[in-house]
Design an enzyme around this catalytic site. Structure first.
Site, mmCIF file in Angstrom:
data_model
loop_
_atom_site.group_PDB
_atom_site.id
_atom_site.type_symbol
_atom_site.label_atom_id
_atom_site.label_comp_id
_atom_site.label_asym_id
_atom_site.label_seq_id
_atom_site.Cartn_x
_atom_site.Cartn_y
_atom_site.Cartn_z
ATOM 1 N N SER A 411 0.893 -1.244 0.034
ATOM 2 C CA SER A 411 -0.265 0.076 0.317
ATOM 3 C C SER A 411 0.678 1.264 0.022
ATOM 4 O O SER A 411 1.916 1.226 0.688
ATOM 5 C CB SER A 411 -0.911 -0.060 1.260
ATOM 6 O OG SER A 411 -2.003 0.897 1.235
ATOM 7 N N PRO A 412 0.360 2.199 -0.545
ATOM 8 C CA PRO A 412 1.155 3.627 -0.442
ATOM 9 C C PRO A 412 1.400 4.030 0.774
ATOM 10 O O PRO A 412 0.672 3.976 1.702
ATOM 11 C CB PRO A 412 0.342 4.466 -1.243
ATOM 12 C CG PRO A 412 -1.077 4.163 -1.293
ATOM 13 C CD PRO A 412 -0.966 2.474 -1.193
ATOM 14 N N GLN A 489 1.840 7.061 -7.185
ATOM 15 C CA GLN A 489 0.614 7.589 -6.499
ATOM 16 C C GLN A 489 0.842 9.007 -6.414
ATOM 17 O O GLN A 489 1.725 9.628 -5.959
ATOM 18 C CB GLN A 489 0.197 7.149 -5.147
ATOM 19 C CG GLN A 489 -0.887 7.752 -4.617
ATOM 20 C CD GLN A 489 -1.303 7.605 -3.091
ATOM 21 O OE1 GLN A 489 -0.486 7.555 -2.271
ATOM 22 N NE2 GLN A 489 -2.280 6.973 -2.739
ATOM 23 N N TYR A 570 -7.026 14.896 1.695
ATOM 24 C CA TYR A 570 -6.229 15.801 0.968
ATOM 25 C C TYR A 570 -7.135 16.725 -0.059
ATOM 26 O O TYR A 570 -8.214 16.484 -0.061
ATOM 27 C CB TYR A 570 -5.082 14.637 0.229
ATOM 28 C CG TYR A 570 -4.254 14.316 1.239
ATOM 29 C CD1 TYR A 570 -3.476 14.880 2.398
ATOM 30 C CD2 TYR A 570 -4.291 12.756 1.227
ATOM 31 C CE1 TYR A 570 -2.876 14.444 3.161
ATOM 32 C CE2 TYR A 570 -3.331 12.216 2.383
ATOM 33 C CZ TYR A 570 -2.955 13.099 3.468
ATOM 34 O OH TYR A 570 -1.984 12.590 4.400
ATOM 35 N N ARG A 618 -7.676 6.394 -5.612
ATOM 36 C CA ARG A 618 -7.997 6.063 -4.115
ATOM 37 C C ARG A 618 -9.079 7.077 -3.613
ATOM 38 O O ARG A 618 -8.854 8.320 -3.686
ATOM 39 C CB ARG A 618 -6.473 6.349 -3.403
ATOM 40 C CG ARG A 618 -6.873 5.698 -1.856
ATOM 41 C CD ARG A 618 -5.501 5.458 -1.051
ATOM 42 N NE ARG A 618 -5.482 4.145 -0.513
ATOM 43 C CZ ARG A 618 -4.893 3.653 0.307
ATOM 44 N NH1 ARG A 618 -4.047 4.544 0.866
ATOM 45 N NH2 ARG A 618 -4.840 2.706 0.883
ATOM 46 N N GLY A 711 -0.355 -2.499 4.327
ATOM 47 C CA GLY A 711 0.474 -1.289 4.618
ATOM 48 C C GLY A 711 1.493 -1.663 5.730
ATOM 49 O O GLY A 711 2.468 -2.083 5.501
HETATM 50 C C1 LIG Z 1 3.391 5.481 7.803
HETATM 51 C C2 LIG Z 1 2.197 5.526 6.960
HETATM 52 C C3 LIG Z 1 2.192 6.195 5.754
HETATM 53 C C4 LIG Z 1 1.061 6.380 4.931
HETATM 54 N N1 LIG Z 1 1.050 6.965 3.707
HETATM 55 C C5 LIG Z 1 0.165 6.825 2.822
HETATM 56 C C6 LIG Z 1 0.340 7.633 1.431
HETATM 57 O O1 LIG Z 1 1.414 8.139 1.182
HETATM 58 N N2 LIG Z 1 -0.686 7.507 0.557
HETATM 59 C C7 LIG Z 1 -1.848 6.969 0.791
HETATM 60 O O2 LIG Z 1 -2.731 6.691 -0.007
HETATM 61 N N3 LIG Z 1 -1.897 6.151 2.093
HETATM 62 C C8 LIG Z 1 -1.067 6.313 3.072
HETATM 63 N N4 LIG Z 1 -1.143 5.559 4.221
HETATM 64 C C9 LIG Z 1 -2.217 4.551 4.312
HETATM 65 C C10 LIG Z 1 -1.901 3.144 3.895
HETATM 66 O O3 LIG Z 1 -1.784 3.094 2.400
HETATM 67 C C11 LIG Z 1 -2.925 2.073 4.415
HETATM 68 O O4 LIG Z 1 -4.220 2.648 3.766
HETATM 69 C C12 LIG Z 1 -3.304 2.373 5.952
HETATM 70 O O5 LIG Z 1 -2.064 2.088 6.496
HETATM 71 C C13 LIG Z 1 -4.186 0.928 6.256
HETATM 72 O O6 LIG Z 1 -3.520 -0.289 6.013
HETATM 73 P P1 LIG Z 1 -2.754 -1.210 6.891
HETATM 74 O O7 LIG Z 1 -3.732 -1.677 7.999
HETATM 75 O O8 LIG Z 1 -2.429 -2.549 5.958
HETATM 76 O O9 LIG Z 1 -1.423 -0.408 7.432
HETATM 77 C C14 LIG Z 1 -0.059 5.513 5.223
HETATM 78 C C15 LIG Z 1 -0.127 4.699 6.220
HETATM 79 C C16 LIG Z 1 1.053 4.573 7.162
HETATM 80 C C17 LIG Z 1 0.956 3.672 8.202
#
Ligand SMILES: Cc1cc2nc3c(=O)[nH]c(=O)nc-3n(C[C@H](O)[C@H](O)[C@H](O)COP(=O)(O)O)c2cc1C
Ligand SMILES: Cc1cc2nc3c(=O)[nH]c(=O)nc-3n(C[C@H](O)[C@H](O)[C@H](O)COP(=O)(O)OP(=O)(O)OC[C@H]3O[C@@H](n4cnc5c(N)ncnc54)[C@H](O)[C@@H]3O)c2cc1C
Length: 782
Positions: A411-412, A489, A570, A618, A711
């Site tokens: 994930s991003p 992204q 955003y 997204r 993520g």
């Molecule tokens: C440290 C961190 C940075 C993140 N940065 C972004 C980002 O740049 N763009 C985005 O769309 N989501 C971002 N997210 C959200 C993640 O892509 C993901 O949707 C979220 O962490 C939930 O998934 P998980 O439970 O697998 O971590 C970020 C999450 C974390 C933990």
């Protein structure tokens, strides 16, 4: 001690029994408005685990209850002329009437006074009681009398249901999904004693109306059901007993205790019948109350302990029931599914049962699920093995001309480690190692389209040549050393811009070195955040041009795919949500207006991005806040983007406003992906608290998403997918430098998996159905 119990259902009677056992000298009376054998409804069902609990707390009633039980292990799902059976479920059924008679007899034996045909209208009759138990059921008069105190929340669900019985014998918990000329009907049925089964019929309100059930008498509606399910009833009758059609009320109460009065059972909280836990909850409430009365020095302390100690367990069961009822309410989403995939969805709907768990119990069923999945992949032009297929996680997917070798995605995730937007060595190692780790697709973190589009000073960007060269180095590395594809992204921070690095204070405004921020409307994120400038047309044109320029740079870098970030509050998300967009021009108001600018940006990107490369968007599929975006809006948003050429919707949620109330849990955002995928009919990627490859397979096999992103699990485990491939014995690319490690983990995984399965099988106690079958098996001839 004097105890008054209002209501002689399972909660009232079982609490009387347990409290009397504990305090033989206490004066305990149960007041019940009905006659002793005057019970409504048919059977109740308990799991083996619940029965173990009953045995521990009152062996005599347990023994009598279990003597009367019908046992079964299988769940059978009938759908479109097919039936799929899954064993190892361990359930027991008994008639509600028998259960109540056993509990009454046991209570009398212990010296409890039972007063029938006594309708209590005022608890003032019990002014001298030390404890008053309010076990007066779903329509509790006393909960409503003190509504301000108990603060019940009653959520009347949309589907209609009626509880009937039948003489049709059943050897499994049976779900029948029946297409009719009016719409879908569902029967939940199980046997509870010889020659008797419970039948709960359920349908959506529109089908109910079309079928002419509105206003029909009990007998006529039973005839209508017998007509629909006649092919299965095989001439057996449907029985009625107050079997009117109703809406299920999901009840939650903020407080369960008032002075010396306490709510128990359905009076305090309900759980939908599709998980068969209402009577279990009622009787386990009685256990929790008795435990607390045993431990605490005073009644007041005991009631407090009961409420504090019991709430989490009740809410967990209610959550599982909620997830399950929502599945049944939206059964039309899956109606076009392959029957085996449909049955897999029924089995896994409430999260407790998973792909691996079913593989252990019903390997043939899961093998069918895998084959059906592989057949769908093959129909899309992939030469995959359908006889010995890989598990869904390791099935390929094509988006336009981009082919992914598996469905696990990084994930991003912002790393907040760039210098002036330039990704450095950290980023090369970060993305490179995750690509080598086996994920089919890697997303970059949100990469900003201009300097003042950044969230923080550490965010990456793609607006100058230096950044372009740095990204090209990363993309080249991924392509040269792995089979992964990499998606760029692109985003603009909007009102969440000019904020601190995550570890210095997420979303908090920079104290120094900030820049001016933009948004749909001039509403700050925190009260003390910068007030953003409302975008005018010139600002929109500039932002759109910046997105296009970055996409062109992305293409020159060699990215395989492009994602437009329109989630998480955003800039583009701030246009979509009514909570952050209060514009009165063409870019505000209705969803169509609010989507206008994000869609314009998407269309400009789509025109600039090569036609053979896919694009995703997204979205936050809910704002988790009153008046904000909901799942239904998300379906419209996804449809609109799909019409504009989006290939995949990346379904996230929230982060729009500060006062959101997300409901976290395992896979908590997956229901939104399921809704968007199966209502808007567009490919989706789900994400959010998905931590195991078992969950990835469960989600994919049930048709709840096409790709699964992880993520945080990838932050600590770059080789998540490689390890999963070893576990499932799936093909996966590996650079030659690491082959020795791959061979070792593949070898060891076969053994580790076998050991774990053996352990699970050994540790699993025999179900009562298995024990009963063993006990009644004729001895083998000598
Ligand atoms: C440290 C961190 C940075 C993140 N940065 C972004 C980002 O740049 N763009 C985005 O769309 N989501 C971002 N997210 C959200 C993640 O892509 C993901 O949707 C979220 O962490 C939930 O998934 P998980 O439970 O697998 O971590 C970020 C999450 C974390 C933990
Ligand atoms: C369609 C359907 C199917 C279900 N299937 C299952 C199942 O398979 N398994 C399962 O475990 N549960 C099932 N349930 C749930 C189950 O019936 C209830 O959750 C359970 O009975 C709750 O027990 P209780 O003691 O809290 O309430 P109840 O069983 O409702 O008992 C409350 C009692 O209080 C009495 N009462 C009410 N007011 C007064 C008053 N003022 N004075 C005196 N007496 C009063 C009532 O007459 C009643 O006897 C199902 C429910 C429905 C609606």
């Amino acid at each position: 001690m004097k105890i008054a119990i209002i209501g002689g259902g399972p909660a009232g009677l079982y609490s009387a029994i347990l409290l009397k056992k504990q305090r033989p000298g206490a004066d305990i009376t149960v007041y019940e408005r009905n006659r002793a054998d005057d019970t409504f409804g048919f059977g109740v069902v308990f799991s083996d685990a619940t029965l173990d609990n009953f045995e521990k707390y009152d062996a005599p009633s347990y023994r009598r209850i279990t003597q009367e039980f019908a046992y079964w292990d299988d769940i059978a799902v009938h759908f479109r002329g097919t039936v799929h059976r899954v064993g190892g479920n361990g359930f027991c059924g008994c008639s509600r009437r028998t259960l109540l008679l056993i509990l009454q007899e046991r209570a009398r034996e212990l010296g409890v006074t039972l007063l029938f045909e006594t309708d209590i209208d005022d608890e003032a009759h019990f002014a001298d009681a030390d404890l008053v138990v309010l076990a007066d059921g779903i329509n509790s008069r006393f909960r409503d009398k003190y509504i301000e105190h108990f603060q019940p929340e009653v959520d009347l669900r949309s589907n209609m249901f009626a509880w009937m019985g039948s003489t049709r014998p059943l050897d499994a918990f049976t779900f029948i999904f029946q297409e009719t000329e009016w719409g879908p009907f569902i029967a939940h049925a199980y046997q509870y004693e010889v020659g008797r089964s419970t039948w709960i019929f359920e349908t959506d309100p529109a089908t109910f109306k079309r079928a002419g059930l509105e206003g029909l008498g009990e007998k006529q509606s039973a005839d209508r059901m017998a007509g629909i399910f006649g092919w299965f009833l095989e001439g057996h009758q449907l029985l009625i007993n107050r079997s009117m059609w109703r809406n299920f009320p999901m009840i939650r109460s903020k407080r369960w205790v008032k002075d010396n009065m306490v709510l128990l059972g359905d009076a305090k909280a309900t759980a939908h019948f599709s998980i068969g836990s209402g009577t279990k909850l009622a009787m386990e409430d009685a256990i929790a109350l008795a435990d607390a009365m045993h431990r605490a020095p005073t009644v007041e302390a005991a009631l407090q302990q009961y409420e504090e100690g019991r709430r989490e367990e009740v809410e967990k069961t209610q959550h599982a029931a909620d997830v399950s009822l929502v599945w049944f309410e939206h059964v039309d989403r899956f109606w076009n599914f392959d029957p085996v995939q449909f049955a897999f969805g029924v089995m896994t709907r409430a999260k407790a049962i998973t792909y691996d768990n079913l593989t252990l119990r019903a390997p043939d069923f899961v093998a069918e699920v895998d084959k059906a999945f592989a057949r769908q992949v093959r129909a899309r032009g992939f030469d995959v093995d359908v006889e010995k297929p890989a598990s869904p996680m390791f099935q390929p997917l094509r988006l336009r001309e981009m082919e992914l070798s598996n469905r696990a995605v990084v994930s991003p995730m912002c790393m907040y480690s760039a210098q002036e937007g330039v990704p450095g060595d950290f980023h090369l190692v970060h993305y490179g190692s995750r690509a080598i780790g086996g994920a089919g697709l890697i997303f970059t973190e949100m990469t900003c389209v201009s300097r003042d589009a950044r969230i923080t000073p550490g965010c990456t960007g793609l607006w100058n040549d230096e950044q372009e060269a740095a990204w090209r180095r990363i993309v080249d590395f991924v392509h040269a050393n792995s089979a992964a594809k990499i998606c760029l992204q692109l985003g603009h921070a909007g009102r969440k811009g000019a904020t601190k690095l995550m570890w210095d204070g997420m979303d908090r405004p920079l104290e120094q070195g900030g820049w001016d921020v933009l948004s749909a409307s001039p509403i700050p994120y925190f009260p003390d955040s910068q007030v953003p400038r409302e975008m005018d047309r010139a600002a929109m044109d500039a932002v759109k041009a910046a997105f296009v320029a970055s996409a062109q740079r992305g293409e020159r870098c060699g990215f395989d795919m492009l994602e437009l970030h329109a989630a998480h509050g955003y800039l583009l998300a701030s246009f979509i949500s009514p909570l952050t967009n209060q514009r009165s021009d063409a870019y505000g108001g209705s969803l169509e207006g609010r989507l206008r600018f994000p869609l314009e940006v998407f269309e400009a990107l789509r025109a600039a991005w090569p036609a053979h490369k896919p694009m995703s968007v997204r979205i936050s599929a809910t704002d988790w806040a009153e008046g904000g975006i909901t799942g239904d809006d998300a379906v419209d948003i996804a449809r609109t983007f799909a019409e504009a050429g989006v290939d995949l919707v990346d379904v996230s949620t929230g982060q729009t406003v500060r006062d959101a109330q997300p409901v976290y849990g395992r896979m908590f955002q997956t229901p939104f992906s399921e809704q968007v995928r199966n209502e808007a009919r567009v490919a989706t990627m789900c994400v959010g608290n998905i931590t195991t490859s078992d969950q990835v397979n469960t989600i994919l096999a049930a048709g709840r998403a096409d790709l699964v992103a992880l993520g945080r699990p990838h932050l600590v485990d770059p080789a998540f997918t490689l390890k999963a491939a070893a576990w499932y014995g799936a093909e996966i690319a590996c650079p030659p430098q690491y082959l020795a490690g791959k061979e070792q983990i593949f070898r060891n995984s076969v053994r580790d998996r076998q050991d774990l399965d053996d352990l699970k099988i050994k540790a699993k106690p025999k179900t009562r159905a298995e024990l009963k079958a063993e006990a009644t098996k004729p001895l083998a001839a000598e």
